[in-house]
Each structure stands twice: as structure tokens, then as C-alpha cells.
Design a protein around this motif. Structure first.
Motif, PDB file in Angstrom:
ATOM      1  N   PRO A   5      94.225  52.649   0.062  1.00  0.00           N
ATOM      2  CA  PRO A   5      92.687  53.002   0.026  1.00  0.00           C
ATOM      3  C   PRO A   5      91.867  51.764  -0.310  1.00  0.00           C
ATOM      4  O   PRO A   5      90.560  51.971   0.135  1.00  0.00           O
ATOM      5  N   GLU A   6      92.226  50.900  -1.005  1.00  0.00           N
ATOM      6  CA  GLU A   6      91.384  49.575  -1.285  1.00  0.00           C
ATOM      7  C   GLU A   6      91.144  49.037   0.192  1.00  0.00           C
ATOM      8  O   GLU A   6      89.902  48.488   0.429  1.00  0.00           O
ATOM      9  N   VAL A   7      92.121  48.894   0.951  1.00  0.00           N
ATOM     10  CA  VAL A   7      91.984  47.927   2.213  1.00  0.00           C
ATOM     11  C   VAL A   7      91.103  48.736   3.152  1.00  0.00           C
ATOM     12  O   VAL A   7      90.378  48.338   3.839  1.00  0.00           O
ATOM     13  N   GLU A   8      91.228  50.233   2.865  1.00  0.00           N
ATOM     14  CA  GLU A   8      90.486  51.133   3.727  1.00  0.00           C
ATOM     15  C   GLU A   8      88.879  50.602   3.244  1.00  0.00           C
ATOM     16  O   GLU A   8      87.896  50.898   3.996  1.00  0.00           O
ATOM     17  N   VAL A   9      88.649  50.762   2.165  1.00  0.00           N
ATOM     18  CA  VAL A   9      87.441  50.380   1.511  1.00  0.00           C
ATOM     19  C   VAL A   9      86.785  49.290   1.862  1.00  0.00           C
ATOM     20  O   VAL A   9      85.635  48.804   2.386  1.00  0.00           O
ATOM     21  N   TYR A  10      87.657  48.002   1.989  1.00  0.00           N
ATOM     22  CA  TYR A  10      87.188  46.913   2.475  1.00  0.00           C
ATOM     23  C   TYR A  10      86.972  46.654   4.059  1.00  0.00           C
ATOM     24  O   TYR A  10      86.073  46.125   4.617  1.00  0.00           O
ATOM     25  N   LYS A  11      87.653  47.681   4.633  1.00  0.00           N
ATOM     26  CA  LYS A  11      87.271  47.961   6.120  1.00  0.00           C
ATOM     27  C   LYS A  11      86.112  48.491   6.349  1.00  0.00           C
ATOM     28  O   LYS A  11      84.947  47.992   7.094  1.00  0.00           O
ATOM     29  N   GLN A  12      85.448  49.514   5.589  1.00  0.00           N
ATOM     30  CA  GLN A  12      84.356  49.920   5.737  1.00  0.00           C
ATOM     31  C   GLN A  12      83.162  48.954   5.255  1.00  0.00           C
ATOM     32  O   GLN A  12      82.002  48.852   5.677  1.00  0.00           O
ATOM     33  N   TYR A  13      83.378  48.174   4.229  1.00  0.00           N
ATOM     34  CA  TYR A  13      82.703  47.272   3.676  1.00  0.00           C
ATOM     35  C   TYR A  13      82.249  46.045   4.951  1.00  0.00           C
ATOM     36  O   TYR A  13      81.184  45.951   5.280  1.00  0.00           O
ATOM     37  N   PHE A  14      83.457  45.719   5.386  1.00  0.00           N
ATOM     38  CA  PHE A  14      83.490  44.839   6.627  1.00  0.00           C
ATOM     39  C   PHE A  14      82.578  45.284   7.733  1.00  0.00           C
ATOM     40  O   PHE A  14      81.665  44.647   8.467  1.00  0.00           O
ATOM     41  N   ASP A  15      83.035  46.595   8.051  1.00  0.00           N
ATOM     42  CA  ASP A  15      82.212  47.136   9.238  1.00  0.00           C
ATOM     43  C   ASP A  15      80.569  47.234   9.057  1.00  0.00           C
ATOM     44  O   ASP A  15      79.727  46.995   9.797  1.00  0.00           O
ATOM     45  N   GLY A  16      80.570  47.540   8.002  1.00  0.00           N
ATOM     46  CA  GLY A  16      78.829  47.758   7.317  1.00  0.00           C
ATOM     47  C   GLY A  16      78.176  46.315   7.147  1.00  0.00           C
ATOM     48  O   GLY A  16      76.927  46.418   7.249  1.00  0.00           O
ATOM     49  N   THR A  17      79.025  45.365   7.180  1.00  0.00           N
ATOM     50  CA  THR A  17      78.142  44.091   7.076  1.00  0.00           C
ATOM     51  C   THR A  17      78.402  42.891   8.094  1.00  0.00           C
ATOM     52  O   THR A  17      77.554  42.458   8.435  1.00  0.00           O
ATOM     53  N   SER A  18      79.790  42.734   8.645  1.00  0.00           N
ATOM     54  CA  SER A  18      80.010  41.618   9.414  1.00  0.00           C
ATOM     55  C   SER A  18      80.398  41.783  10.602  1.00  0.00           C
ATOM     56  O   SER A  18      80.797  40.906  11.446  1.00  0.00           O
ATOM     57  N   LEU A  19      79.844  42.970  11.406  1.00  0.00           N
ATOM     58  CA  LEU A  19      80.158  43.163  12.791  1.00  0.00           C
ATOM     59  C   LEU A  19      79.018  42.435  13.563  1.00  0.00           C
ATOM     60  O   LEU A  19      77.670  42.724  13.076  1.00  0.00           O
ATOM     61  N   GLY A  20      79.171  41.963  14.685  1.00  0.00           N
ATOM     62  CA  GLY A  20      77.850  41.582  15.484  1.00  0.00           C
ATOM     63  C   GLY A  20      77.200  40.444  15.292  1.00  0.00           C
ATOM     64  O   GLY A  20      76.087  40.085  15.847  1.00  0.00           O
ATOM     65  N   HIS A  21      77.672  39.506  14.125  1.00  0.00           N
ATOM     66  CA  HIS A  21      76.836  38.186  13.773  1.00  0.00           C
ATOM     67  C   HIS A  21      77.555  37.283  14.405  1.00  0.00           C
ATOM     68  O   HIS A  21      78.833  37.087  14.257  1.00  0.00           O
ATOM     69  N   LYS A  22      77.022  36.308  15.112  1.00  0.00           N
ATOM     70  CA  LYS A  22      77.952  35.046  15.597  1.00  0.00           C
ATOM     71  C   LYS A  22      78.180  34.218  14.356  1.00  0.00           C
ATOM     72  O   LYS A  22      77.639  33.884  13.315  1.00  0.00           O
ATOM     73  N   ILE A  23      79.618  33.715  14.486  1.00  0.00           N
ATOM     74  CA  ILE A  23      80.158  32.863  13.442  1.00  0.00           C
ATOM     75  C   ILE A  23      79.810  31.479  13.887  1.00  0.00           C
ATOM     76  O   ILE A  23      80.136  30.919  15.234  1.00  0.00           O
ATOM     77  N   VAL A  24      79.204  30.876  13.026  1.00  0.00           N
ATOM     78  CA  VAL A  24      78.797  29.545  13.259  1.00  0.00           C
ATOM     79  C   VAL A  24      79.476  28.205  12.612  1.00  0.00           C
ATOM     80  O   VAL A  24      79.492  27.142  12.885  1.00  0.00           O
ATOM     81  N   ASP A  25      80.343  28.743  11.698  1.00  0.00           N
ATOM     82  CA  ASP A  25      81.147  27.877  10.739  1.00  0.00           C
ATOM     83  C   ASP A  25      81.995  28.481  10.005  1.00  0.00           C
ATOM     84  O   ASP A  25      82.124  29.800   9.719  1.00  0.00           O
ATOM     85  N   ILE A  26      83.182  27.944   9.529  1.00  0.00           N
ATOM     86  CA  ILE A  26      84.153  28.279   8.776  1.00  0.00           C
ATOM     87  C   ILE A  26      84.627  27.231   7.917  1.00  0.00           C
ATOM     88  O   ILE A  26      84.765  26.116   8.123  1.00  0.00           O
ATOM     89  N   ASP A  27      84.938  27.643   6.618  1.00  0.00           N
ATOM     90  CA  ASP A  27      85.263  26.982   5.591  1.00  0.00           C
ATOM     91  C   ASP A  27      86.737  27.358   5.195  1.00  0.00           C
ATOM     92  O   ASP A  27      86.868  28.456   4.775  1.00  0.00           O
ATOM     93  N   ILE A  28      87.694  26.391   4.991  1.00  0.00           N
ATOM     94  CA  ILE A  28      89.093  26.736   4.625  1.00  0.00           C
ATOM     95  C   ILE A  28      89.291  25.816   3.276  1.00  0.00           C
ATOM     96  O   ILE A  28      89.300  24.853   3.153  1.00  0.00           O
TER      97      ILE A  28
END
Length: 262
Positions: A5-28
Motif C-alpha cells: 500500500p505504501e508503494v502504491e501511494v508513492y506511485k500515485q505521488y510519482f505519477d502526480g508530480t514527476s511524469l513528463g518533465h525532462k530530466i536535466v541532471d542526476i545526483d547520486i
DNA sequence: TTATATGTTCGATA
DNA sequence: TTATCGAACATATA
């Protein structure tokens, strides 16, 4: 706090925020959490965007515009957090995705049991790993078939992601409490009716947990999670004590007067 | 200081 | 070979 259930909620959060934006950089922050050799992960992501996501149990898959797929697993701790310049980077951020709209997505993972990977195909990956069907989607027939012939204690089997994916420690305890079965019951001793009961309770618990956005405080009073780790708490049904034992290497809470060992 | 934590993996054993 | 069990992993918190 990542079970199904928690990961399902994270998925909904991800879908609502992070789809469709170009990734310009990543920090590891810690390369050990990235299951790819140097640069491969970064190169595959930069100038792509996330197009859609899916979830199997506790595994989260984010598709890239290139067709490749990022796999996220949260391990014992963690979540996503989407933010912009007005906020600081969250503590324990392990991978940080920068989008072209100025926002960032943090993969937060305090205990570092989580990780990210890059794959080509979800179904092939699932088969290669031997990951079972999602616990919320498994049919009763499939569930029965998988569990009936097993020879072990019931709780460790509920946690076995190869049989079925998504059940973790608190949900396993919750299922057995609501089914009135002792976590050390041997599967061989369970009747078909009890197998059915376990399946029905599991579906009920998952449905409630997802519906309430995995916010435990909103779960009904009879849910075990409210008293699970509270030594002073009493069983909702019997008023009896809650005991803690170890089963299959995991801390296990149950109500001895309510849950019968088969 | 020691025990514990909502998970998975790997090696040993049966 | 297949299934099961236990230890290991990293780190914050009580």
C-alpha cells in the motif's frame, strides 16, 4: 514505510508530480544504491522524461521516453519527495533527479536497503527474479495453488515474494490477526476454509490500506496495526495481551488468546 | 550500549 | 534439484 500500500501511494505521488518533465541532471549520493556501473544509469536518464509507471508488489517501475525502465525498491525505509528551490534537499536523499521545470525528485532512503536499477522489460525482469504476482491482483485459485502444497509456517510464506509480491511484516501480522491464526501455524494443518479466510482478509486489508493512502491512523479500530507494537495495548477482541516472538527471523506480534495455532 | 526496524539476498543445509 | 533457514547488509533511533 514501504509495503504494497505504501508503494502504491508513492506511485500515485510519482505519477502526480514527476511524469513528463525532462530530466536535466542526476545526483547520486551513494553509488552502492545504483545497480549499474559508473555513468550508465546517469547517461540513460539525462534528457529523457518519465512517461508512465507501474508497480508489482513493492517494486516500482518508471518508464523512460527512451523505452528503458528505472526500477525503484525502497527496502526497509524511504519515499519520494518532489520539491523546488524554495525547499532544502531532504535528509537521506540517495538519488536526486533534476527536472527542466526547476523541480527535483528525491529518492529518500535512510537505511540504504533500497536501490535503483535500469532494465529493458518489466515482464522479463519479473520472471528472471522469480517475483510472484502482485498480492492485490492474484486470483484465489492461484493463491490456493501456491500455498496449499507448501510445507512451512504460514507467516514466512506470506512474506515470500516469489509466491506473491507485496506482503511485508506488518501486513503479514495483520492478516494473521484478522484471520485468528497463530503466525506459527503450519500450512499443512490449515483447512481449505482457513486458506480462503487468509486470502479474503489479505484482500480486505490491502483494499483498506490503499484506500486510506496507507495512513494507519485512518484504518478501522479492529486493525491490529493500532496495537501491534504497543506492549500495554490489549487485544481488540479479547482484551488479552499482545505477545512478541520471532518467526522466520522477523519480529512477530500476535494475540495469543485470539489467534489459534494450527 | 544494545536491541530493533514496514526487506531482500546469498550461502549452507536438508 | 528444490525448499527452507539463518545470517548479512547499513544506519538511525529508543
Amino acid at each position: 514505510m514501504p509495503e504494497l500500500p505504501e508503494v502504491e501511494v508513492y506511485k500515485q505521488y510519482f505519477d502526480g508530480t514527476s511524469l513528463g518533465h525532462k530530466i536535466v541532471d542526476i545526483d547520486i549520493d551513494d553509488p552502492k544504491l545504483v545497480k549499474q556501473v559508473d555513468g550508465v544509469f546517469r547517461n540513460a536518464l539525462v534528457s529523457n522524461s518519465f512517461t508512465k509507471s507501474e508497480r508489482i508488489g513493492k517494486f516500482f517501475f518508471a518508464h523512460l521516453s527512451s523505452g528503458k525502465i528505472v526500477v525503484f525498491h525502497f527496502g526497509l525505509t524511504g519515499n519520494f519527495y518532489y520539491f523546488n528551490e524554495s525547499e532544502d534537499i531532504p535528509r537521506f536523499t540517495r538519488v536526486l533527479f533534476h527536472f527542466d521545470n526547476g523541480f527535483k525528485l528525491a529518492f529518500v532512503n535512510m537505511r540504504k536497503f533500497g536501490w535503483v536499477d535500469l532494465i529493458e522489460d518489466v515482464e522479463i525482469y519479473r520472471q528472471k527474479r522469480g517475483l510472484g504476482p502482485d498480492a492485490q491482483k492474484i486470483s484465489y485459485e492461484d493463491f490456493y495453488e501456491k500455498f496449499r502444497k507448501r510445507k512451512s509456517l504460514i507467516k514466512p510464506k506470506l512474506l515470500d515474494q516469489k509466491l506473491m509480491a507485496g506482503i511485508g511484516n506488518w501486513i503479514a501480522d495483520e492478516i494473521l490477526y484478522q484471520s485468528q491464526l497463530h503466525p506459527e501455524s503450519n500450512i499443512e494443518n490449515l483447512s481449505d476454509e482457513e486458506i480462503r479466510l487468509i486470502y479474503d482478509k489479505m484482500q480486505h486489508i490491502l483494499e483498506v490500506a490503499v484506500r486510506e493512502d496507507a495512513n494507519y491512523e485512518l484504518f478501522p479500530d479492529y486493525f491490529f496495526i493500532h496495537i501491534r507494537k504497543n506492549a500495554e495495548a490489549r487485544c481488540f477482541h479479547t482484551g488479552g495481551p499482545i505477545e512478541k516472538i520471532e518467526v522466520g527471523g522477523r519480529g512477530t506480534y500476535f494475540s495469543p488468546q485470539y489467534q489459534i495455532k494450527k
